[in-house]
Design a protein around this motif. Structure first.
Motif, PDB file in Angstrom:
ATOM      1  N   LEU A 175       0.533  -1.492  -0.293  1.00 33.05           N
ATOM      2  CA  LEU A 175      -0.035   0.110  -0.430  1.00 33.05           C
ATOM      3  C   LEU A 175       1.096   1.489   0.076  1.00 33.05           C
ATOM      4  N   PHE A 176       0.660   1.702  -0.888  1.00 35.72           N
ATOM      5  CA  PHE A 176       1.204   3.572  -0.564  1.00 35.72           C
ATOM      6  C   PHE A 176       0.632   4.427  -0.470  1.00 35.72           C
ATOM      7  N   GLN A 177       0.750   5.749   0.334  1.00 32.39           N
ATOM      8  CA  GLN A 177       0.144   6.388   0.922  1.00 32.39           C
ATOM      9  C   GLN A 177       1.118   7.583   0.787  1.00 32.39           C
ATOM     10  N   PRO A 178       0.364   8.534  -0.095  1.00 34.08           N
ATOM     11  CA  PRO A 178       1.506  10.387  -0.061  1.00 34.08           C
ATOM     12  C   PRO A 178       1.313  10.718   1.171  1.00 34.08           C
ATOM     13  N   VAL A 179       2.068  11.459   2.355  1.00 34.65           N
ATOM     14  CA  VAL A 179       1.403  12.375   3.370  1.00 34.65           C
ATOM     15  C   VAL A 179       1.887  13.430   3.316  1.00 34.65           C
ATOM     16  N   PRO A 180       0.720  14.808   2.651  1.00 39.43           N
ATOM     17  CA  PRO A 180       1.868  15.479   3.007  1.00 39.43           C
ATOM     18  C   PRO A 180       0.836  16.262   4.266  1.00 39.43           C
ATOM     19  N   CYS A 181       1.506  17.762   4.516  1.00 41.21           N
ATOM     20  CA  CYS A 181       0.559  18.410   5.242  1.00 41.21           C
ATOM     21  C   CYS A 181      -0.943  18.425   4.987  1.00 41.21           C
ATOM     22  N   MET A 182      -1.876  17.666   6.436  1.00 39.33           N
ATOM     23  CA  MET A 182      -3.183  17.724   6.025  1.00 39.33           C
ATOM     24  C   MET A 182      -3.802  19.196   6.466  1.00 39.33           C
ATOM     25  N   HIS A 183      -3.217  20.077   6.526  1.00 39.05           N
ATOM     26  CA  HIS A 183      -4.368  21.063   7.084  1.00 39.05           C
ATOM     27  C   HIS A 183      -5.008  21.199   7.873  1.00 39.05           C
ATOM     28  N   CYS A 184      -5.502  20.446   9.236  1.00 38.97           N
ATOM     29  CA  CYS A 184      -6.109  20.322   9.750  1.00 38.97           C
ATOM     30  C   CYS A 184      -7.466  21.905   9.851  1.00 38.97           C
ATOM     31  N   GLU A 185      -8.451  21.552  10.574  1.00 42.43           N
ATOM     32  CA  GLU A 185      -9.447  23.003  10.220  1.00 42.43           C
ATOM     33  C   GLU A 185      -8.999  22.915  12.433  1.00 42.43           C
ATOM     34  N   ASP A 186      -9.366  21.999  12.996  1.00 43.45           N
ATOM     35  CA  ASP A 186      -8.829  22.159  14.277  1.00 43.45           C
ATOM     36  C   ASP A 186      -7.543  21.699  14.261  1.00 43.45           C
ATOM     37  N   ALA A 187      -6.311  22.320  14.130  1.00 35.94           N
ATOM     38  CA  ALA A 187      -4.506  21.861  13.684  1.00 35.94           C
ATOM     39  C   ALA A 187      -4.254  21.685  15.205  1.00 35.94           C
ATOM     40  N   PRO A 188      -4.192  20.513  16.003  1.00 37.31           N
ATOM     41  CA  PRO A 188      -3.134  20.283  16.807  1.00 37.31           C
ATOM     42  C   PRO A 188      -1.771  21.225  16.881  1.00 37.31           C
ATOM     43  N   CYS A 189      -1.089  21.516  16.179  1.00 38.87           N
ATOM     44  CA  CYS A 189      -0.060  22.038  16.194  1.00 38.87           C
ATOM     45  C   CYS A 189      -0.325  23.989  16.566  1.00 38.87           C
ATOM     46  N   GLU A 190      -1.378  24.071  16.285  1.00 39.44           N
ATOM     47  CA  GLU A 190      -0.960  25.835  16.358  1.00 39.44           C
ATOM     48  C   GLU A 190      -1.468  26.005  17.183  1.00 39.44           C
ATOM     49  N   VAL A 191      -2.173  25.249  18.000  1.00 38.81           N
ATOM     50  CA  VAL A 191      -2.310  25.863  19.790  1.00 38.81           C
ATOM     51  C   VAL A 191      -1.603  25.983  20.414  1.00 38.81           C
ATOM     52  N   VAL A 192      -0.170  24.668  20.318  1.00 35.41           N
ATOM     53  CA  VAL A 192       0.129  24.224  21.209  1.00 35.41           C
ATOM     54  C   VAL A 192       1.764  25.454  21.343  1.00 35.41           C
ATOM     55  N   CYS A 193       1.572  25.594  19.899  1.00 36.82           N
ATOM     56  CA  CYS A 193       2.919  27.631  19.562  1.00 36.82           C
ATOM     57  C   CYS A 193       2.815  28.876  20.834  1.00 36.82           C
ATOM     58  N   PRO A 194       3.857  28.035  21.647  1.00 37.58           N
ATOM     59  CA  PRO A 194       3.437  30.003  22.685  1.00 37.58           C
ATOM     60  C   PRO A 194       4.599  30.753  21.633  1.00 37.58           C
ATOM     61  N   VAL A 195       4.771  30.809  20.693  1.00 34.60           N
ATOM     62  CA  VAL A 195       5.167  32.806  19.890  1.00 34.60           C
ATOM     63  C   VAL A 195       3.898  32.176  18.856  1.00 34.60           C
ATOM     64  N   GLY A 196       3.015  31.465  18.457  1.00 34.22           N
ATOM     65  CA  GLY A 196       1.643  32.098  16.818  1.00 34.22           C
ATOM     66  C   GLY A 196       2.118  32.012  15.783  1.00 34.22           C
ATOM     67  N   ALA A 197       3.734  30.572  15.770  1.00 34.14           N
ATOM     68  CA  ALA A 197       4.586  30.554  14.719  1.00 34.14           C
ATOM     69  C   ALA A 197       3.465  30.518  13.660  1.00 34.14           C
ATOM     70  N   THR A 198       2.849  28.870  13.996  1.00 31.25           N
ATOM     71  CA  THR A 198       2.324  28.785  13.252  1.00 31.25           C
ATOM     72  C   THR A 198       0.656  28.860  13.532  1.00 31.25           C
ATOM     73  N   ASN A 199       0.021  29.127  12.564  1.00 31.52           N
ATOM     74  CA  ASN A 199      -1.543  29.729  13.194  1.00 31.52           C
ATOM     75  C   ASN A 199      -2.186  29.356  11.145  1.00 31.52           C
ATOM     76  N   HIS A 200      -3.625  29.483  11.236  1.00 33.24           N
ATOM     77  CA  HIS A 200      -4.438  29.813  10.321  1.00 33.24           C
ATOM     78  C   HIS A 200      -4.768  30.891   9.776  1.00 33.24           C
ATOM     79  N   ASP A 201      -4.783  30.807   8.223  1.00 29.14           N
ATOM     80  CA  ASP A 201      -5.193  32.299   7.881  1.00 29.14           C
ATOM     81  C   ASP A 201      -6.345  31.905   6.955  1.00 29.14           C
ATOM     82  N   SER A 202      -6.891  33.198   6.191  1.00 25.61           N
ATOM     83  CA  SER A 202      -7.780  33.280   5.987  1.00 25.61           C
ATOM     84  C   SER A 202      -8.303  32.691   5.300  1.00 25.61           C
ATOM     85  N   ASP A 203      -7.386  31.646   4.313  1.00 27.51           N
ATOM     86  CA  ASP A 203      -7.536  30.511   3.823  1.00 27.51           C
ATOM     87  C   ASP A 203      -8.555  29.413   4.278  1.00 27.51           C
TER      88      ASP A 203
END
Lengths: 969, 173, 454
Positions: free
Chosen positions: A794-822
């Motif tokens: 089985l093959f599965q390409p895995v890019p960033c999932m661009h989650c709506e409720d992204a777990p990565c964003e919540v834990v960044c103390p400086v807001g270096a990763t967040n959601h843009d208007s799109d």
């Protein structure tokens, strides 16, 4: 004058190039002042001169000054460069002789990214990893930059003189002592020159040697039809496909086009656009088409021969005697299925198969009525040089060869071991090699001539279907090299013609209307119109069955399968970091080749992963680490060519082991009765995937086609919406999303390569890969399922999932990763302080971190980076951005024209390169967008759905279309 | 001030003496001891201690300020979509608000102490008193202000006779 | 039990002057015993190693550590959690037991608090070193940058940053406030001008007047009342650093109390490890009695049991639930590549300390030290186990990886220990290691007169 003496000697040692008249000529033409200033030169002038030339040595990008030649951009007519705006120029990449259309994206006059040419039959817009990496070859700082004689810098004029004196000789004796060795040639211009050459020197001979040989294919056609043909499978028309270790979707000429059609039929059921094809694969070592097949039968080569005969018998293509009673049950079932789908069935065999097997395949296809329906025959596109390397070496050893011209080849490294090319070469009085790198051969020839990269000169070549393309230079030469046609012109005694004039002269005769307008059109489009080959009318010889050699009985010893590396092929691109670090589709191996061995065999021989083994066959002996590969035939070892280069450059030298010593001219792809012994040493291989199964987790979803068709699942929308505590952010403008079809994906890795090229992803090197620090933004996971002997793959390409409720964003103390208007999950490099919590908290582990200053360490020249994408520094996190630079570019354009962004206007790099269109990107707010249509399938699902991260990237579950009559395999 | 210093070897006589003087109505008394003597709290009444109120107030201010700071930064000044969470997700603001509150309170307690105790003040006149260096070690001092209306040197003499261990020093001597 | 519980918290025959002589004068003596020099030298050597490790880190980047993807956190975080945990012990002893009016604390609280100080310092450095771009750590301060962007207040890491900040500052203030009267005492006993000046400045003009004493008592009480909840909050937030993530083995509601238990355990262990030898070396048996050791051991046992409970919950809950990721991670912890760290932690933190139920063994100073040291090591194992075992095999098997510390990881760990130790040795040399005025306060008045010299 004082100080002059030491200054001069020091100057010589500063750059021996200065001794090169051609170089000095170039220097003077660059700096008339310098040339005007004859000796005696005052110290001041001397220093100026030194500075200027020193600058030039570094800045040889200016190349040998030549009359500026106009190249025609693809879209807009030549005009003043608009700062920052990209310009696209069509050309082609030539791989093992065949052209694949490419479009180079230019930024401020320099090519930075290679993309497929949608108008070109061999590309259809897609681009495989190898051709995309060509752009890095162009910028390779270790390219050969000077004419060498015995490893020392000499000059072109010396060579010209040497050849000129030879010419007198040839004109007398018809060039008896002249031999030309080339690779596979499809270039009409080169062919025309060659013909002229052979006309001028009738006694001269042209030999060809292509390490990834297709001789078996030709021989097979001869056996079956008595005339050579090229086979073009039409997967879009094939309901049933039988692939005999087929390279149709991985490396065959035209594989991108074949894969496109293949992918359409594989996801047909998913998108409700027709019937899904059924694919059988019979192979000794896993191929891409085998990996995605519905039934994959693992046989040893000799067993394949028998099975194929049996199928031939069962399909009426051969005598009933071939049936062979002891064949497994599935053979009959497959044959029946093929017969039942007469006219819609297709059999395809890879170039490593014996001529006999190719003949059988032709016969079976004929019996199934495939020609004209599921495949086309055309006259061979590649030119037959008339003689191979074996004859050449024979003549060389016999002392019949006085002058040998090697055009773009490295026979000392890749010629069959039994020929002893290197030794024979020593007996040639004047040998000239023409190549891009000062390689193994360059060290042993009288003259090595630096070749221009195909993006630096004019040329032409044909695609798998005969379509010709003109290759335009994309940039003034970065090194003072020469082109193949110039080389031949020199031999022809017409040293002053330019590559451009040669190409134009050839095509001028073939222009229907006004040459200049047509020429412009060809260049703009990237193909010469109406040059594709017509169908060849061939019939299987009635006596072909009797002409076939007796099949061997399965031997007891080990069989070595020599195979071209998926990306390095036979090693010409070994100095390419992208290709070295791109995980091999099935092994996930980087920076090394290994002896691939079936788990059962390994157990029997008490071999474990990373054990360095010594493999001996005939006179050849090679040492390399072993790697257990499920789905490998028992007692078969697969070794990749293209490694163990000794002279090529800092990147590729001494990476892996050279397995050519096992390669014999009689059997290029296979060495029987091999012995293997463990040396006791270990060499840990740098793989990018350490765990190979899904550990019983719901990651790659699979199901059978019948289930799917019988019970239609409810609408996916309902299935996806899970309760959430959080308010929904409405993306009023665009809502970018991606759909990946696991039915179409063949795991080729083109997406990873495209992403690396587009997004300035640095190469980290073998050690860092072993420490799990490679930087690829999109990876292709590969899972084994079922038993290790014949596993599901089985093959599965895995890019960033661009989650709506992204777990990565919540834990960044400086807001270096967040959601843009799109609704994109964006990463702000400038703001990142490098806590790495985001990576820990990403369930998909798609974030990569700059543990060191990788970009700074990367040897590629700075002009080769994509100016649209930030080059990340040390200590910051990075990840897939959905190619936000392309989104922004389109957004700005649409705003400028006051319109909305059209569907398909934005293609992510991975999507663009994907040969099977497995990846679709677009606006989820646009109800008619392709991505919405893809996601509408009931098969659509989110990875790790239970975590409720609500990914924007979703997958279409993989279906298998199995033959109910077959239980095993 | 100027007055009489009584030196004791122990806290008990010190407390006795203090008691007597209080009975005489003497108010301006200060005691210097190596460790806090609780019994004196009743005898040497001091103005109401503001410190607890100050610390509490600062803590509350810190709490409110810390919360407002986060709310303003995350919801008003630069609202962003962070992982799909609402900008003003107040539960997430509690920990920092609490930490800021405690930090403010502790700092106030520390600073407040020095302010109210009139420190730092490396030299204090009382250090001139002979033998006073033992006030932080093993001696107990009672200093009576002569300016006190109820002060009467006769009392001091009587005290020194009663409490034999007592040593009387005029100060400044 | 009876005998030792009625045992006095100070041996008879002590008086004010005696206390000053034993404790106060140790500070004023010019020379230091051999063991001090030996220990100090080792500590300084390790500190230099730490400096080297940090230098190289800043030059080359955190790639010199063993961390990778998926295990992006390694030693630095484990060290941080470990150190901050050790620090807590001191605060608990001096703050919590002050509020509970436990007089016995007076003999050991100064040592405990000072230990806290240096441990907290070592802890505070780690999160900064751990950053990919340490130079920008100040971006965590609640100050909008030039683009008007604020820190991300929803991140547990930011909570943690504030927690450490508050904790370190408060610890220093609390510690100094308690030290003030003793500094004055040393000032008054000092004989040379230099020492008089030095301690005189530090003492800030403390006279011991009734006014000062009353304010001091109030302030100290208030700070103690603030420190107790603060230390608990700090460890709860450290717990949130992990349970704030969604990783199996981290995403657990019990992490906050779990981390507090562990922290206090390691704190008490460290205090024991320091106090037991010190009372011998400094002849403090009179003030730090068997009773103190006994009490500390009792609390050690209590925390050890509390921690055992947390381990049990952590190990069992996954198997009540239906989350197969949680289960897999739990199994990795028992049997995976880092199982040794899990079992090491269980053995050293839970099993071994139970020996101390035996009164006979408690008397054995060497054994007590050994077990306390075991706990300190065990707690580090627990931290590294928590960090790695959840990371190296999480959700997608394709992304599973490995982790192994490099030379620089280890040098950073031991170097930080050396740095904390060096600081503590200096404290031993220059400051009264026992809260003298508190001891005097608990002396029965009758005994003041005895041995009245001069």
């Amino acid at each position: 004058m004082t100080g002059m003496g030491p200054a001069v000697t020091w100057w010589r040692s500063l750059a021996e190039q200065a001794g090169d008249p051609a170089y000095l000529a170039q220097l003077t033409s660059e700096f008339p002042a310098a040339s005007a200033s004859g000796v005696p030169v005052d110290r001041r002038r001397m220093l100026q001169l030194m500075a200027a030339s020193a600058a030039l040595t570094g800045l040889s990008g200016c190349g040998p000054s030549q009359a500026p030649e106009d190249i025609v951009p693809r879209v807009e007519p030549l005009s003043g460069e608009i700062a920052g705006a990209a310009r696209y120029v069509a050309t082609a990449v030539v791989q093992e002789g065949y052209a694949t259309g490419a479009i180079l994206q230019h930024r401020m006059g320099r090519p930075v990214k290679l993309e497929g040419n949608p108008d070109h039959p061999a590309s259809l817009g897609a681009a495989d990893a190898t051709m995309q990496a060509a752009i890095l070859d162009l910028y390779d700082p270790e390219r050969s930059a000077a004419v060498l004689s015995a490893g020392r810098v000499t000059d072109w004029n010396k060579l010209a003189l040497a050849l000129a004196s030879q010419r007198q000789q040839w004109l007398k004796d018809g060039g008896a002592g002249l031999r030309i060795l080339s690779g596979r040639v499809t270039s009409p211009t080169l062919l025309a020159q060659m013909t002229a050459l052979l006309k001028q020197y009738p006694a001269a001979r042209w030999h060809s040697w292509e390490p990834s040989s297709r001789d078996n294919v030709t021989a097979g056609a001869m056996l079956a039809f008595g005339t050579p043909v090229d086979t073009l499978p039409q997967f879009d028309k094939a309901d049933i496909v039988l692939a005999i270790e087929s390279d149709a979707v991985s490396s065959a000429p035209g594989h991108l086009a074949f894969a496109r059609a293949f992918g359409v039929r594989r996801r047909a059921a998913e998108t409700g656009t027709g019937a899904m094809s059924r694919v059988y694969a019979i192979e000794a070592t896993p191929t891409l088409i085998g990996a995605v097949a519905d039934h994959r039968f693992v046989l040893r080569p000799t067993e394949i021969d028998l099975a194929l005969r049996s199928i031939a018998a069962a399909t009426g293509a051969g005598p009933a005697a071939w049936r062979g009673g002891e064949q497994p049950a599935w053979v009959g079932a497959v044959a029946r299925d093929l017969v039942e789908h007469r006219g819609a069935a297709l059999v395809h065999a890879g170039p490593e198969q014996t001529p006999a097997n190719h003949a059988l395949v032709h016969a079976i296809n004929a019996a199934l009525g495939a020609p004209g329906k599921t495949l086309r025959y055309i006259a061979p596109v590649a030119v037959d040089a008339g003689a191979g390397i074996a004859d050449l070496v024979a003549d060389m050893s016999a002392g019949k060869v006085e002058t040998l011209i090697v055009l773009e080849g490295n026979p000392v490294y890749d010629a069959p071991a039994d020929l002893g090319f290197a030794d024979a070469l020593a007996r040639v009085a004047l040998s000239v090699q023409f190549a891009t790198h000062a390689d193994e051969t360059a060290r042993r020839v009288t003259f090595h001539v630096p070749a221009l990269h195909l993006f630096e000169t004019w040329s032409d070549a044909r695609a798998f279907d005969g379509t010709a393309s003109i290759l335009q230079p994309q940039i003034r030469p970065l090194v003072p090299g020469h082109s193949a046609s110039e080389m031949l012109a020199l031999l022809l005694g017409t040293p002053d013609v330019t590559a451009l004039s040669l190409v134009q002269d050839y095509w001028r005769a073939r222009a229907a209307g006004n040459f200049d307008t047509e020429w412009a059109g060809w260049l703009r489009k990237g193909i010469v119109t109406n040059t594709d080959a017509d169908d060849a009318d061939v019939a299987v010889r009635t006596d072909f069955a009797s002409a076939l050699p007796k099949p061997q009985m399965p031997g007891s010893g080990l069989t070595v399968l020599l195979r071209a590396d998926p990306f390095l092929r036979s090693g010409a691109q070994a100095n390419n970091g992208w290709l070295q670090e791109l995980p091999r589709p099935l092994t996930r191996l980087t920076w090394d080749n290994a002896a691939l061995i079936a788990p059962a065999t390994a157990q029997r021989l008490a071999i474990a992963d990373d054990d360095v083994v010594e493999i001996a066959a005939g006179k050849g002996v090679v040492r390399l680490p072993a790697m257990l590969l499920p789905g490998q035939a028992e007692n078969c070892l697969t070794l990749s060519l293209g490694y163990g280069r000794t002279a090529i450059g800092g990147v590729g030298a001494d990476i892996g082991s050279d397995v050519n010593p096992l390669r014999m001219s009689a059997a290029l792809w296979q060495a029987d009765d091999a012995t293997l012994r463990a040396t006791g040493d270990r060499l840990v291989l740098a793989t990018t995937q350490h765990h190979q199964d899904m550990a019983g987790r719901d990651i790659v979803r699979t199901g059978s086609l019948d289930e799917f068709l019988s019970e239609h699942q409810p609408s996916p929308a309902a299935a996806h919406e899970r309760p959430s505590l959080y308010p929904q952010y409405a993306d009023t403008g665009n809502a970018w999303g991606m759909a990946i079809s696991l039915n179409s994906c063949i795991g080729c890795g083109a997406c990873t390569a495209a992403c690396q090229a587009e997004n300035n992803i640095p190469v980290v090197g073998r050690e860092e890969v072993m420490r799990g620090r490679w930087m690829h933004w999109i990876r292709v996971d590969r899972y084994w399922g079922g038993d290790a002997a014949a596993p599901g793959i089985l093959f599965q390409p895995v890019p960033c999932m661009h989650c709506e409720d992204a777990p990565c964003e919540v834990v960044c103390p400086v807001g270096a990763t967040n959601h843009d208007s799109d609704g994109l999950n964006v990463m702000v490099y400038n703001r990142c302080v490098g806590t790495r919590f985001c990576s820990n908290n990403c369930p998909y582990k798609v974030r990569r971190f700059n543990f060191f200053g990788y970009s700074g360490r990367d040897k590629r020249p700075s002009i080769s980076w994509n100016p649209d994408v930030t080059v990340r520094g040390r200590g910051v996190m990075e990840k897939c951005t959905y190619c936000i630079q392309r989104i922004r570019e389109a957004k700005i354009a649409s705003d400028r024209d006051d319109r909305s962004i059209a569907d398909g206007e934005i293609k992510t790099a991975c999507q663009q390169a994907c040969p099977t269109e497995a990846i679709v990107f677009g606006d989820l707010n646009d109800p008619k967008s392709a991505v919405r249509r893809r996601k509408a399938t009931p098969l659509d699902y989110s990875l790790l759905e239970e975590l409720n991260t609500r990914p924007r990237t979703t997958y279409a579950a993989r279906l298998t279309n199995r033959n109910p009559a077959i239980v095993e395999g | 001030m100027s007055g009489i210093a009584l030196e004791f070897p122990d806290e008990t006589p010190l407390v006795q003496a203090a008691q007597r003087l209080r009975e005489r109505g003497v108010r301006a008394i200060e005691a210097y001891t190596p460790y806090p003597v609780e019994a004196l709290d009743a005898l040497l009444p001091l103005p109401r201690n503001l410190l607890p109120a100050l610390v509490f107030a600062t803590g509350m201010l810190g709490l409110a300020g810390g919360f407002l700071l986060q709310w303003y930064g995350a919801a008003i000044s630069y609202p962003m979509n962070i992982g799909g969470r609402p900008p003003a997700s107040w539960p997430a603001f509690i920990p920092i608000a609490f930490e800021i509150a405690v930090l403010c309170a502790v700092t106030m307690g520390f600073v407040g102490f020095f302010a109210l105790a009139g420190l730092p003040k490396p030299y204090q006149p009382i250090h001139a008193l002979p033998g006073f260096e033992r006030a932080t070690q093993d001696r107990f001092f009672l200093v009576v202000d002569v300016a006190d209306p109820h002060f009467d040197s006769a009392d001091i003499d009587r005290l020194s006779k009663e409490i034999t261990s007592c040593r009387v020093v005029a100060w400044p001597s | 039990m009876a005998s030792i519980d009625q045992a006095p918290i100070m041996q008879p025959g002590q008086d004010l002057a005696a206390i000053d002589r034993t404790v106060g004068d140790a500070v004023l003596h010019p020379g230091q015993p051999l063991w001090w020099w030996a220990g100090f030298t080792v500590a300084v050597a390790l500190t230099l190693g730490f400096v080297l490790a940090v230098e190289y880190l800043f030059v080359a980047g955190i790639g010199i550590w063993g961390i990778d993807i998926p295990v992006a956190w390694g030693f630095a975080i484990a060290n941080y959690v470990w150190w901050i945990g050790i620090a807590s012990g001191g605060t608990i002893i001096s703050a919590l037991f002050y509020l509970t009016q436990s007089q016995w604390r007076s003999a050991v609280n100064r040592i405990a608090e000072s230990m806290t100080l240096f441990a907290a310092a070592a802890a505070g450095i780690m999160p900064i070193l751990h950053l990919g771009r340490p130079g920008f750590f100040y971006w965590l301060f609640p100050i909008p940058n030039t683009m008007g962007l604020w820190p991300q207040f929803k991140s547990p890491l930011l909570w943690d940053f504030f927690a450490i900040l508050a904790y370190v500052i408060s610890s220093i203030l609390f510690w100094f406030l308690g030290l003030l009267p003793d500094l004055a005492m040393v000032r008054d006993r000092a004989t040379t001008r230099r020492t008089q000046l030095f301690y005189g400045i530090l003492a800030m003009g403390w006279t011991g007047s009734h006014t000062q004493w009353r304010l001091h008592k109030t302030a100290y009480g208030l700070l103690a009342a603030l420190m107790a909840p603060l230390v608990v909050s700090v460890h709860s937030i450290v717990g949130l650093d992990f349970s704030g993530g969604l990783l199996p083995g981290w995403h657990s509601t019990q992490f906050s109390p779990f981390f507090v238990f562990g922290a206090v355990l390691s704190g008490f262990a460290m205090v024991l490890l320091i106090v037991v030898p010190l009372r011998r070396l400094y002849r403090l048996e009179a003030f730090i009695t068997e009773r103190h050791i006994d009490l500390l051991i009792t609390f050690l046992l209590l925390c050890s049991l509390l921690l055992a409970y947390s381990y049990l919950i952590d190990a069992l809950l996954p198997f009540y639930g239906s989350d197969h990721f949680e289960r897999a991670t739990a199994l990795h912890r028992f049997t995976g590549a880092w199982a040794w760290s899990f079992w090491g932690a269980v053995t050293l933190n839970v099993l071994v300390p139970q020996m101390l139920w035996l009164r006979s063994l408690r008397g054995n100073a060497w054994l007590v030290c050994l077990i306390a040291f075991g706990v300190v090591v065990g707690m580090w194992l627990e931290r590294i186990m928590l960090v790695t075992s959840s990371l190296y095999e999480d959700f997608l098997p394709s992304a599973w990886g490995h982790f192994a510390g490099t030379f620089w990881d280890w040098l950073t760990l031991f170097g930080s220990a050396g740095m904390a130790a060096a600081g503590f040795f200096l404290f031993l040399r220059y400051l009264p290691i026992v809260a003298i005025f508190e001891l005097k306060e608990i002396l029965p008045p009758s005994t003041h007169r005895s041995g009245r010299g001069a």
